[in-house]
Design an enzyme around this catalytic site. Structure first.
Site, PDB file in Angstrom:
ATOM      1  N   GLN A  47      21.338 -15.076  -0.110  1.00  0.00           N
ATOM      2  CA  GLN A  47      20.618 -15.205   1.147  1.00  0.00           C
ATOM      3  C   GLN A  47      19.114 -15.293   0.877  1.00  0.00           C
ATOM      4  O   GLN A  47      18.700 -15.728  -0.198  1.00  0.00           O
ATOM      5  CB  GLN A  47      20.963 -14.016   2.048  1.00  0.00           C
ATOM      6  CG  GLN A  47      22.438 -13.925   2.423  1.00  0.00           C
ATOM      7  CD  GLN A  47      22.835 -14.926   3.497  1.00  0.00           C
ATOM      8  OE1 GLN A  47      22.023 -15.340   4.312  1.00  0.00           O
ATOM      9  NE2 GLN A  47      24.102 -15.312   3.490  1.00  0.00           N
ATOM     10  N   VAL A  48      18.314 -14.873   1.832  1.00  0.00           N
ATOM     11  CA  VAL A  48      16.870 -15.031   1.733  1.00  0.00           C
ATOM     12  C   VAL A  48      16.255 -13.929   0.868  1.00  0.00           C
ATOM     13  O   VAL A  48      16.703 -12.786   0.867  1.00  0.00           O
ATOM     14  CB  VAL A  48      16.231 -15.040   3.137  1.00  0.00           C
ATOM     15  CG1 VAL A  48      16.377 -13.684   3.839  1.00  0.00           C
ATOM     16  CG2 VAL A  48      14.763 -15.468   3.079  1.00  0.00           C
TER      17      VAL A  48
ATOM     18  N   TYR B  60      12.158 -12.934  -1.232  1.00  0.00           N
ATOM     19  CA  TYR B  60      10.717 -13.214  -1.289  1.00  0.00           C
ATOM     20  C   TYR B  60      10.271 -13.279  -2.740  1.00  0.00           C
ATOM     21  O   TYR B  60      10.710 -12.490  -3.577  1.00  0.00           O
ATOM     22  CB  TYR B  60       9.932 -12.111  -0.564  1.00  0.00           C
ATOM     23  CG  TYR B  60       8.443 -12.173  -0.797  1.00  0.00           C
ATOM     24  CD1 TYR B  60       7.659 -13.171  -0.221  1.00  0.00           C
ATOM     25  CD2 TYR B  60       7.803 -11.239  -1.614  1.00  0.00           C
ATOM     26  CE1 TYR B  60       6.292 -13.236  -0.446  1.00  0.00           C
ATOM     27  CE2 TYR B  60       6.439 -11.291  -1.837  1.00  0.00           C
ATOM     28  CZ  TYR B  60       5.689 -12.297  -1.259  1.00  0.00           C
ATOM     29  OH  TYR B  60       4.322 -12.356  -1.497  1.00  0.00           O
ATOM     30  N   HIS B  61       9.393 -14.245  -3.030  1.00  0.00           N
ATOM     31  CA  HIS B  61       8.731 -14.318  -4.327  1.00  0.00           C
ATOM     32  C   HIS B  61       7.222 -14.306  -4.094  1.00  0.00           C
ATOM     33  O   HIS B  61       6.719 -14.941  -3.154  1.00  0.00           O
ATOM     34  CB  HIS B  61       9.099 -15.599  -5.074  1.00  0.00           C
ATOM     35  CG  HIS B  61      10.568 -15.770  -5.309  1.00  0.00           C
ATOM     36  ND1 HIS B  61      11.352 -14.771  -5.861  1.00  0.00           N
ATOM     37  CD2 HIS B  61      11.402 -16.810  -5.074  1.00  0.00           C
ATOM     38  CE1 HIS B  61      12.602 -15.196  -5.956  1.00  0.00           C
ATOM     39  NE2 HIS B  61      12.663 -16.429  -5.476  1.00  0.00           N
TER      40      HIS B  61
ATOM     41  N   CYS C 296      18.020 -10.405   0.921  1.00  0.00           N
ATOM     42  CA  CYS C 296      19.350 -10.772   0.425  1.00  0.00           C
ATOM     43  C   CYS C 296      20.431 -10.615   1.492  1.00  0.00           C
ATOM     44  O   CYS C 296      21.618 -10.468   1.188  1.00  0.00           O
ATOM     45  CB  CYS C 296      19.702  -9.950  -0.815  1.00  0.00           C
ATOM     46  SG  CYS C 296      18.470 -10.114  -2.132  1.00  0.00           S
TER      47      CYS C 296
END
Length: 219
Positions: A74-75, A77-78, A176
Protein backbone atom coordinates in the site's frame (compact mmCIF):
# COMPACT_ATOMS: atom_id res chain seq x y z
CA UNK A 1 27.40 -16.05 -15.19
CA UNK A 2 28.53 -13.61 -12.52
CA UNK A 3 27.68 -13.70 -8.83
CA UNK A 4 29.18 -10.26 -8.25
CA UNK A 5 26.66 -7.65 -7.15
CA UNK A 6 27.41 -4.15 -8.37
CA UNK A 7 26.54 -1.33 -5.98
CA UNK A 8 25.44 2.04 -7.32
CA UNK A 9 25.05 5.08 -5.05
CA UNK A 10 22.60 7.55 -6.55
CA UNK A 11 22.79 11.33 -5.99
CA UNK A 12 21.18 12.40 -2.70
CA UNK A 13 18.45 13.39 -2.49
CA UNK A 14 16.96 12.23 -5.79
CA UNK A 15 13.48 12.36 -7.29
CA UNK A 16 11.62 9.05 -7.13
CA UNK A 17 10.15 8.89 -10.65
CA UNK A 18 13.34 8.71 -12.74
CA UNK A 19 14.82 6.06 -10.41
CA UNK A 20 11.71 3.91 -10.69
CA UNK A 21 11.76 4.20 -14.49
CA UNK A 22 15.46 3.32 -14.59
CA UNK A 23 14.85 0.21 -12.46
CA UNK A 24 12.14 -0.94 -14.84
CA UNK A 25 14.37 -0.39 -17.87
CA UNK A 26 17.29 -2.23 -16.28
CA UNK A 27 15.05 -5.19 -15.44
CA UNK A 28 13.52 -5.33 -18.92
CA UNK A 29 16.86 -5.11 -20.71
CA UNK A 30 18.99 -7.42 -18.56
CA UNK A 31 20.04 -10.82 -19.84
CA UNK A 32 20.74 -14.17 -18.17
CA UNK A 33 24.35 -13.20 -17.45
CA UNK A 34 23.73 -9.63 -16.31
CA UNK A 35 25.22 -9.09 -12.84
CA UNK A 36 22.78 -8.17 -10.08
CA UNK A 37 22.86 -4.61 -8.80
CA UNK A 38 21.97 -2.74 -5.60
CA UNK A 39 21.02 0.91 -5.95
CA UNK A 40 21.28 3.12 -2.88
CA UNK A 41 19.10 6.21 -2.71
CA UNK A 42 17.65 8.91 -0.50
CA UNK A 43 14.55 10.51 -1.98
CA UNK A 44 13.01 13.93 -1.97
CA UNK A 45 9.65 13.81 -0.13
CA UNK A 46 7.15 11.56 -1.92
CA UNK A 47 4.30 9.19 -1.16
CA UNK A 48 4.34 6.02 -3.25
CA UNK A 49 1.21 3.96 -3.70
CA UNK A 50 1.53 0.23 -4.34
CA UNK A 51 -0.02 -1.52 -7.33
CA UNK A 52 -3.14 -2.53 -5.39
CA UNK A 53 -3.04 0.50 -3.11
CA UNK A 54 -6.34 1.92 -1.89
CA UNK A 55 -6.78 5.69 -2.22
CA UNK A 56 -8.53 5.93 1.14
CA UNK A 57 -5.19 5.23 2.83
CA UNK A 58 -3.93 8.60 1.61
CA UNK A 59 -5.40 10.90 4.25
CA UNK A 60 -3.75 14.30 3.85
CA UNK A 61 -0.84 14.45 1.41
CA UNK A 62 -0.62 18.26 1.64
CA UNK A 63 2.06 19.38 -0.84
CA UNK A 64 3.85 16.03 -1.02
CA UNK A 65 3.35 14.31 -4.41
CA UNK A 66 1.66 10.91 -4.59
CA UNK A 67 3.08 8.51 -7.19
CA UNK A 68 1.23 5.38 -8.31
CA UNK A 69 3.88 2.72 -8.74
CA UNK A 70 4.10 -0.97 -9.61
CA UNK A 71 5.52 -2.45 -6.41
CA UNK A 72 3.48 -4.54 -4.03
CA UNK A 73 1.92 -3.12 -0.89
CA UNK A 74 0.00 0.00 0.00
CA UNK A 75 1.07 3.62 0.47
CA UNK A 76 4.28 4.66 2.19
CA UNK A 77 6.46 7.74 2.52
CA UNK A 78 10.02 8.35 1.37
CA UNK A 79 12.06 11.37 2.36
CA UNK A 80 15.40 12.70 3.58
CA UNK A 81 16.98 10.64 6.34
CA UNK A 82 15.63 7.36 4.96
CA UNK A 83 17.81 4.85 3.13
CA UNK A 84 16.38 3.10 0.06
CA UNK A 85 18.07 -0.15 -0.91
CA UNK A 86 16.81 -1.11 -4.36
CA UNK A 87 17.62 -4.76 -5.11
CA UNK A 88 17.81 -5.66 -8.79
CA UNK A 89 18.28 -9.40 -8.39
CA UNK A 90 17.75 -12.37 -10.69
CA UNK A 91 15.89 -14.58 -8.22
CA UNK A 92 15.30 -17.37 -10.72
CA UNK A 93 19.03 -17.68 -11.39
CA UNK A 94 19.70 -18.51 -7.73
CA UNK A 95 16.49 -20.49 -7.12
CA UNK A 96 15.05 -17.98 -4.67
CA UNK A 97 11.27 -17.94 -4.25
CA UNK A 98 9.38 -14.74 -3.46
CA UNK A 99 8.55 -15.65 0.15
CA UNK A 100 12.17 -16.60 0.77
CA UNK A 101 13.29 -13.31 -0.77
CA UNK A 102 11.02 -11.30 1.54
CA UNK A 103 12.47 -13.18 4.52
CA UNK A 104 15.99 -12.42 3.26
CA UNK A 105 15.27 -8.67 3.09
CA UNK A 106 13.72 -8.68 6.55
CA UNK A 107 16.64 -10.69 7.94
CA UNK A 108 19.08 -8.15 6.50
CA UNK A 109 17.29 -5.24 8.17
CA UNK A 110 16.99 -7.05 11.51
CA UNK A 111 20.70 -7.86 11.42
CA UNK A 112 21.51 -4.23 10.57
CA UNK A 113 19.41 -2.85 13.41
CA UNK A 114 20.87 -5.33 15.88
CA UNK A 115 24.42 -4.54 14.73
CA UNK A 116 23.90 -0.83 15.41
CA UNK A 117 22.32 -1.36 18.80
CA UNK A 118 18.57 -1.14 18.12
CA UNK A 119 16.93 -3.67 20.41
CA UNK A 120 13.98 -5.95 19.73
CA UNK A 121 13.76 -5.70 15.93
CA UNK A 122 11.22 -8.22 14.71
CA UNK A 123 8.59 -9.17 12.18
CA UNK A 124 4.86 -8.64 12.60
CA UNK A 125 2.56 -11.45 11.40
CA UNK A 126 0.68 -10.51 8.24
CA UNK A 127 2.49 -7.18 7.87
CA UNK A 128 5.75 -7.33 5.87
CA UNK A 129 8.57 -5.13 7.07
CA UNK A 130 10.51 -4.74 10.29
CA UNK A 131 9.26 -3.37 13.60
CA UNK A 132 10.73 -2.37 16.95
CA UNK A 133 9.06 -2.03 20.37
CA UNK A 134 8.61 1.53 21.56
CA UNK A 135 7.56 2.96 24.92
CA UNK A 136 5.12 3.07 26.53
CA UNK A 137 3.91 -0.50 26.70
CA UNK A 138 6.26 -1.92 24.09
CA UNK A 139 3.89 -1.39 21.15
CA UNK A 140 5.49 -2.15 17.80
CA UNK A 141 6.42 0.72 15.50
CA UNK A 142 7.51 0.26 11.91
CA UNK A 143 11.10 1.16 11.15
CA UNK A 144 11.53 -0.48 7.74
CA UNK A 145 9.11 -1.01 4.86
CA UNK A 146 9.38 -3.55 2.04
CA UNK A 147 7.98 -3.21 -1.45
CA UNK A 148 9.00 -5.47 -4.31
CA UNK A 149 8.15 -6.23 -7.89
CA UNK A 150 9.06 -9.47 -9.66
CA UNK A 151 9.11 -9.57 -13.45
CA UNK A 152 10.24 -12.72 -15.26
CA UNK A 153 11.90 -13.95 -12.07
CA UNK A 154 13.81 -10.70 -11.55
CA UNK A 155 13.23 -8.28 -8.72
CA UNK A 156 13.28 -4.52 -8.41
CA UNK A 157 12.21 -1.99 -5.79
CA UNK A 158 13.39 -3.22 -2.36
CA UNK A 159 13.47 -1.87 1.19
CA UNK A 160 13.37 1.44 3.02
CA UNK A 161 15.07 1.92 6.40
CA UNK A 162 14.28 4.96 8.54
CA UNK A 163 17.49 6.37 9.98
CA UNK A 164 17.04 10.00 11.03
CA UNK A 165 14.03 11.60 9.42
CA UNK A 166 11.04 13.84 9.93
CA UNK A 167 8.34 11.27 10.67
CA UNK A 168 5.48 13.78 10.47
CA UNK A 169 4.54 12.94 6.83
CA UNK A 170 3.64 9.40 7.90
CA UNK A 171 0.69 10.98 9.71
CA UNK A 172 -0.71 12.00 6.31
CA UNK A 173 -1.31 8.35 5.37
CA UNK A 174 -2.23 4.99 6.83
CA UNK A 175 1.32 3.61 6.55
CA UNK A 176 1.31 0.45 4.46
CA UNK A 177 -2.49 0.43 4.76
CA UNK A 178 -2.65 0.17 8.56
CA UNK A 179 -4.68 2.83 10.33
CA UNK A 180 -2.83 4.37 13.25
CA UNK A 181 0.39 2.46 12.61
CA UNK A 182 3.21 4.14 14.47
CA UNK A 183 6.53 4.71 12.72
CA UNK A 184 9.97 5.33 14.13
CA UNK A 185 13.59 5.67 13.05
CA UNK A 186 17.00 4.54 14.26
CA UNK A 187 17.84 7.91 15.82
CA UNK A 188 14.66 7.75 17.93
CA UNK A 189 15.80 4.30 19.08
CA UNK A 190 19.17 5.62 20.21
CA UNK A 191 21.26 4.66 17.18
CA UNK A 192 23.23 7.47 15.52
CA UNK A 193 23.98 5.89 12.15
CA UNK A 194 24.73 7.51 8.81
CA UNK A 195 23.15 6.40 5.56
CA UNK A 196 26.55 5.26 4.33
CA UNK A 197 27.13 3.09 7.41
CA UNK A 198 23.74 1.41 7.14
CA UNK A 199 24.14 1.03 3.37
CA UNK A 200 27.52 -0.66 3.72
CA UNK A 201 26.18 -3.18 6.22
CA UNK A 202 23.09 -4.02 4.17
CA UNK A 203 25.03 -4.31 0.91
CA UNK A 204 27.57 -6.65 2.48
CA UNK A 205 24.84 -8.76 4.08
CA UNK A 206 22.78 -9.06 0.90
CA UNK A 207 25.80 -9.64 -1.34
CA UNK A 208 27.01 -12.47 0.89
CA UNK A 209 23.56 -14.05 1.05
CA UNK A 210 23.09 -13.92 -2.72
CA UNK A 211 26.59 -15.30 -3.32
CA UNK A 212 25.76 -18.25 -1.08
CA UNK A 213 22.55 -18.86 -3.03
CA UNK A 214 24.49 -18.66 -6.29
CA UNK A 215 27.06 -21.18 -5.08
CA UNK A 216 24.30 -23.57 -4.02
CA UNK A 217 22.51 -23.14 -7.36
CA UNK A 218 25.57 -24.06 -9.45
CA UNK A 219 26.85 -26.81 -7.15
Amino acid sequence: MSDCIQVKSLPRPVHYGPVWQAMREFTEQRGPDTPDEIWLAEHLPVYTQGQAGKPEHVLNPADIPVVQTDRGGQVTYHGPGQLLVYCLFDLRRVGLYVKEYVVLLEDAVIACLTHFGVQGACRKPGAPGVYVPVAPGGALAKISALGIKIRNGRSYHGLALNLDMDLTPFMGINPCGYEGLQTTDMRSQGADVTLDQAAQFLCEYLSKAMAQRMSAAVA
